[in-house]
Design a protein around this motif. Sequence first.
Motif, PDB file in Angstrom:
ATOM      1  N   ALA A 382     -19.330 -48.543 -38.698  1.00 13.99           N
ATOM      2  CA  ALA A 382     -18.074 -48.450 -39.458  1.00 13.99           C
ATOM      3  C   ALA A 382     -16.938 -48.125 -38.493  1.00 13.99           C
ATOM      4  O   ALA A 382     -17.148 -47.403 -37.511  1.00 13.99           O
ATOM      5  CB  ALA A 382     -18.187 -47.362 -40.514  1.00 13.99           C
ATOM      6  N   PRO A 383     -15.721 -48.664 -38.705  1.00 12.93           N
ATOM      7  CA  PRO A 383     -14.598 -48.438 -37.782  1.00 12.93           C
ATOM      8  C   PRO A 383     -14.385 -46.964 -37.443  1.00 12.93           C
ATOM      9  O   PRO A 383     -14.118 -46.620 -36.292  1.00 12.93           O
ATOM     10  CB  PRO A 383     -13.391 -49.002 -38.540  1.00 12.93           C
ATOM     11  N   GLU A 384     -14.552 -46.087 -38.443  1.00  9.01           N
ATOM     12  CA  GLU A 384     -14.323 -44.657 -38.188  1.00  9.01           C
ATOM     13  C   GLU A 384     -15.451 -44.013 -37.378  1.00  9.01           C
ATOM     14  O   GLU A 384     -15.319 -42.878 -36.895  1.00  9.01           O
ATOM     15  CB  GLU A 384     -14.106 -43.885 -39.502  1.00  9.01           C
ATOM     16  N   ASP A 385     -16.567 -44.740 -37.208  1.00  6.16           N
ATOM     17  CA  ASP A 385     -17.683 -44.206 -36.420  1.00  6.16           C
ATOM     18  C   ASP A 385     -17.642 -44.630 -34.949  1.00  6.16           C
ATOM     19  O   ASP A 385     -18.536 -44.282 -34.171  1.00  6.16           O
ATOM     20  CB  ASP A 385     -19.030 -44.623 -37.036  1.00  6.16           C
ATOM     21  N   VAL A 386     -16.641 -45.397 -34.571  1.00  3.30           N
ATOM     22  CA  VAL A 386     -16.484 -45.751 -33.151  1.00  3.30           C
ATOM     23  C   VAL A 386     -16.034 -44.489 -32.411  1.00  3.30           C
ATOM     24  O   VAL A 386     -15.001 -43.907 -32.748  1.00  3.30           O
ATOM     25  CB  VAL A 386     -15.448 -46.885 -32.957  1.00  3.30           C
ATOM     26  N   PRO A 387     -16.816 -44.037 -31.405  1.00  2.00           N
ATOM     27  CA  PRO A 387     -16.449 -42.792 -30.716  1.00  2.00           C
ATOM     28  C   PRO A 387     -15.311 -43.005 -29.723  1.00  2.00           C
ATOM     29  O   PRO A 387     -15.367 -43.904 -28.890  1.00  2.00           O
ATOM     30  CB  PRO A 387     -17.740 -42.407 -29.976  1.00  2.00           C
ATOM     31  N   PHE A 388     -14.275 -42.184 -29.845  1.00  2.00           N
ATOM     32  CA  PHE A 388     -13.154 -42.253 -28.900  1.00  2.00           C
ATOM     33  C   PHE A 388     -13.242 -41.123 -27.887  1.00  2.00           C
ATOM     34  O   PHE A 388     -13.839 -40.087 -28.159  1.00  2.00           O
ATOM     35  CB  PHE A 388     -11.813 -42.240 -29.646  1.00  2.00           C
ATOM     36  N   LYS A 389     -12.666 -41.342 -26.704  1.00  2.00           N
ATOM     37  CA  LYS A 389     -12.749 -40.361 -25.614  1.00  2.00           C
ATOM     38  C   LYS A 389     -12.111 -39.043 -26.010  1.00  2.00           C
ATOM     39  O   LYS A 389     -11.081 -39.018 -26.669  1.00  2.00           O
ATOM     40  CB  LYS A 389     -12.066 -40.908 -24.351  1.00  2.00           C
ATOM     41  N   LYS A 390     -12.740 -37.964 -25.546  1.00  2.00           N
ATOM     42  CA  LYS A 390     -12.220 -36.619 -25.802  1.00  2.00           C
ATOM     43  C   LYS A 390     -11.619 -36.061 -24.506  1.00  2.00           C
ATOM     44  O   LYS A 390     -12.160 -36.256 -23.427  1.00  2.00           O
ATOM     45  CB  LYS A 390     -13.359 -35.692 -26.250  1.00  2.00           C
ATOM     46  N   GLY A 391     -10.502 -35.375 -24.633  1.00  2.00           N
ATOM     47  CA  GLY A 391      -9.902 -34.709 -23.473  1.00  2.00           C
ATOM     48  C   GLY A 391      -9.441 -35.665 -22.388  1.00  2.00           C
ATOM     49  O   GLY A 391      -9.354 -35.303 -21.226  1.00  2.00           O
ATOM     50  N   ALA A 392      -9.132 -36.921 -22.765  1.00  2.00           N
ATOM     51  CA  ALA A 392      -8.713 -37.917 -21.768  1.00  2.00           C
ATOM     52  C   ALA A 392      -7.194 -38.032 -21.761  1.00  2.00           C
ATOM     53  O   ALA A 392      -6.546 -37.866 -22.787  1.00  2.00           O
ATOM     54  CB  ALA A 392      -9.342 -39.264 -22.071  1.00  2.00           C
ATOM     55  N   LEU A 393      -6.629 -38.316 -20.590  1.00  2.00           N
ATOM     56  CA  LEU A 393      -5.184 -38.525 -20.504  1.00  2.00           C
ATOM     57  C   LEU A 393      -4.821 -39.907 -21.035  1.00  2.00           C
ATOM     58  O   LEU A 393      -3.774 -40.105 -21.639  1.00  2.00           O
ATOM     59  CB  LEU A 393      -4.712 -38.384 -19.049  1.00  2.00           C
ATOM     60  N   ILE A 394      -5.720 -40.892 -20.773  1.00  2.00           N
ATOM     61  CA  ILE A 394      -5.526 -42.260 -21.249  1.00  2.00           C
ATOM     62  C   ILE A 394      -6.488 -42.488 -22.407  1.00  2.00           C
ATOM     63  O   ILE A 394      -7.685 -42.246 -22.278  1.00  2.00           O
ATOM     64  CB  ILE A 394      -5.812 -43.289 -20.117  1.00  2.00           C
ATOM     65  N   ARG A 395      -5.980 -42.943 -23.542  1.00  2.00           N
ATOM     66  CA  ARG A 395      -6.801 -43.079 -24.752  1.00  2.00           C
ATOM     67  C   ARG A 395      -7.639 -44.356 -24.735  1.00  2.00           C
ATOM     68  O   ARG A 395      -7.234 -45.359 -24.174  1.00  2.00           O
ATOM     69  CB  ARG A 395      -5.907 -43.070 -25.990  1.00  2.00           C
ATOM     70  N   GLY A 396      -8.791 -44.296 -25.389  1.00  2.00           N
ATOM     71  CA  GLY A 396      -9.643 -45.479 -25.504  1.00  2.00           C
ATOM     72  C   GLY A 396     -10.998 -45.112 -26.062  1.00  2.00           C
ATOM     73  O   GLY A 396     -11.383 -43.941 -26.070  1.00  2.00           O
ATOM     74  N   PRO A 397     -11.768 -46.114 -26.544  1.00  2.00           N
ATOM     75  CA  PRO A 397     -13.095 -45.817 -27.088  1.00  2.00           C
ATOM     76  C   PRO A 397     -14.089 -45.438 -25.995  1.00  2.00           C
ATOM     77  O   PRO A 397     -14.055 -46.008 -24.901  1.00  2.00           O
ATOM     78  CB  PRO A 397     -13.514 -47.113 -27.767  1.00  2.00           C
ATOM     79  N   GLU A 398     -14.927 -44.490 -26.301  1.00  2.31           N
ATOM     80  CA  GLU A 398     -16.030 -44.106 -25.412  1.00  2.31           C
ATOM     81  C   GLU A 398     -17.046 -45.250 -25.354  1.00  2.31           C
ATOM     82  O   GLU A 398     -17.620 -45.556 -24.319  1.00  2.31           O
ATOM     83  CB  GLU A 398     -16.704 -42.837 -25.973  1.00  2.31           C
ATOM     84  N   ALA A 399     -17.247 -45.845 -26.516  1.00  2.00           N
ATOM     85  CA  ALA A 399     -18.162 -46.979 -26.648  1.00  2.00           C
ATOM     86  C   ALA A 399     -17.633 -47.862 -27.767  1.00  2.00           C
ATOM     87  O   ALA A 399     -16.899 -47.400 -28.655  1.00  2.00           O
ATOM     88  CB  ALA A 399     -19.566 -46.486 -26.985  1.00  2.00           C
ATOM     89  N   LEU A 400     -17.965 -49.151 -27.716  1.00  5.42           N
ATOM     90  CA  LEU A 400     -17.536 -50.088 -28.763  1.00  5.42           C
ATOM     91  C   LEU A 400     -18.779 -50.881 -29.205  1.00  5.42           C
ATOM     92  O   LEU A 400     -19.041 -51.966 -28.702  1.00  5.42           O
ATOM     93  CB  LEU A 400     -16.442 -51.000 -28.208  1.00  5.42           C
ATOM     94  N   PRO A 401     -19.557 -50.313 -30.155  1.00  6.41           N
ATOM     95  CA  PRO A 401     -20.790 -50.968 -30.577  1.00  6.41           C
ATOM     96  C   PRO A 401     -20.489 -52.241 -31.382  1.00  6.41           C
ATOM     97  O   PRO A 401     -19.776 -52.195 -32.390  1.00  6.41           O
ATOM     98  CB  PRO A 401     -21.473 -49.918 -31.471  1.00  6.41           C
ATOM     99  N   VAL A 402     -20.996 -53.375 -30.901  1.00  3.61           N
ATOM    100  CA  VAL A 402     -20.734 -54.665 -31.561  1.00  3.61           C
ATOM    101  C   VAL A 402     -22.037 -55.428 -31.792  1.00  3.61           C
ATOM    102  O   VAL A 402     -23.071 -55.151 -31.170  1.00  3.61           O
ATOM    103  CB  VAL A 402     -19.781 -55.552 -30.707  1.00  3.61           C
ATOM    104  N   THR A 403     -21.944 -56.398 -32.703  1.00  4.36           N
ATOM    105  CA  THR A 403     -23.044 -57.318 -32.930  1.00  4.36           C
ATOM    106  C   THR A 403     -22.435 -58.693 -33.201  1.00  4.36           C
ATOM    107  O   THR A 403     -21.232 -58.834 -33.321  1.00  4.36           O
ATOM    108  CB  THR A 403     -23.940 -56.829 -34.095  1.00  4.36           C
ATOM    109  N   TRP A 404     -23.274 -59.726 -33.256  1.00  9.61           N
ATOM    110  CA  TRP A 404     -22.762 -61.082 -33.507  1.00  9.61           C
ATOM    111  C   TRP A 404     -23.853 -61.959 -34.077  1.00  9.61           C
ATOM    112  O   TRP A 404     -25.025 -61.600 -34.087  1.00  9.61           O
ATOM    113  CB  TRP A 404     -22.182 -61.700 -32.213  1.00  9.61           C
TER     114      TRP A 404
END
Length: 404
Positions: A382-404
Amino acid sequence: MSEETMSQTVPPVREWPAVDLPGSDFDPVLTELMREGPVTRISLPNGEGWAWLVTRHDDVRLVTNDPRFGREAVMDRQVTRLAPHFIPARGAVGFLDPPDHTRLRRSVAAAFTARGVERVRERSRGLLDELVDAMLKAGPPADLTEAVLSPFPIAVICELMGVPAADRHAMHTWTQLILSSSHGAEVSERAKNEMNAYFSDLIGLRSDSAGEDVTSLLGAAVGRDEITLTEAVGLAVLLQIGGEAVTNNSGQMFHLLLTRPELAERLRSEPALRPRAIDELLRWIPHRNAVGLSRIALEDVEIKGVRIRAGDAVYVSYLAANRDPEVFPDPDTIDFDRSPNPHVSFGFGPHYCPGGMLARLESELLVDAVLDRVPGMKLAVAPEDVPFKKGALIRGPEALPVTW
């Protein structure tokens, strides 16, 4: 602060905590500061005292391009700041003012021109295809960050810098430690010292080089006594670290395209729109927490009726400038047809990001490769379950789990 300054009606100092924001949510504190006025005052989690914050597009461009605001003077001050540690070393390009700043930037300019960036396009595309091939071969699900978005910018910036492939992993590790505030100042400082020592050795070996990569250009400039080795190393570290910002930015970009499939679908069906769409995504995505590096007013300056005194620290917010309704109608909306789009995501003035053209190239290659080669890609959580980086100066996802 002088009595004269106190007698002026000045905005209250607002505490700006470093809160880890989910996804691409815009910082609510920054939203309030933008509402409060064009010039406000802030206090960040580290350093001392308070600083002015400028948020309007025209004022941001003024401060970043006006010699009355300098970077060098920051080095002698404990200015309020987000990071627990100072990233640049004394003499590093980020804390120089012209003419020294101009001289240092000139030494690597050739690597970041259109021709310099085009030099690595085909090699970059090949590296990206290999990464996508490996991800497809391994099959779904996958972590798009681990498989593609992290190794690709590292490989590209190392290629441009002239860092051997065998040293990419070390570069990545150092960069992550330098860019995180969660490990503490000592760990970040050690990583910075190790990266400094690495580049000192590499540049020192290239004093007679005729190569087109950044460390060769720096080595040759040191060899000609145009810049010092210390200056060259400081610049190399800043460029190397900056190269990895693409991982976080593209992570936010794909998180957005995967949670707003109508945007991805439009880019799939209209490939010619992609360069302009990427510019709009660069404008809209909040790529950092709080603000970056401050400047010091070198003389009294008035901005929008507010008197900024000589010696005061001043921050600009590029994120706020990119949402200025006077310049970007309906600024919170992603509009791929927006034109003109004078965003300041790569900064403005003498300290404009030298890697802006390279970042655009990488973003275009990534969007082409992922949208065209993996048309069925969707989030595996689920979009809200994508983990974002903590304590980072530059924002971004820690991981981006995908399937296809």
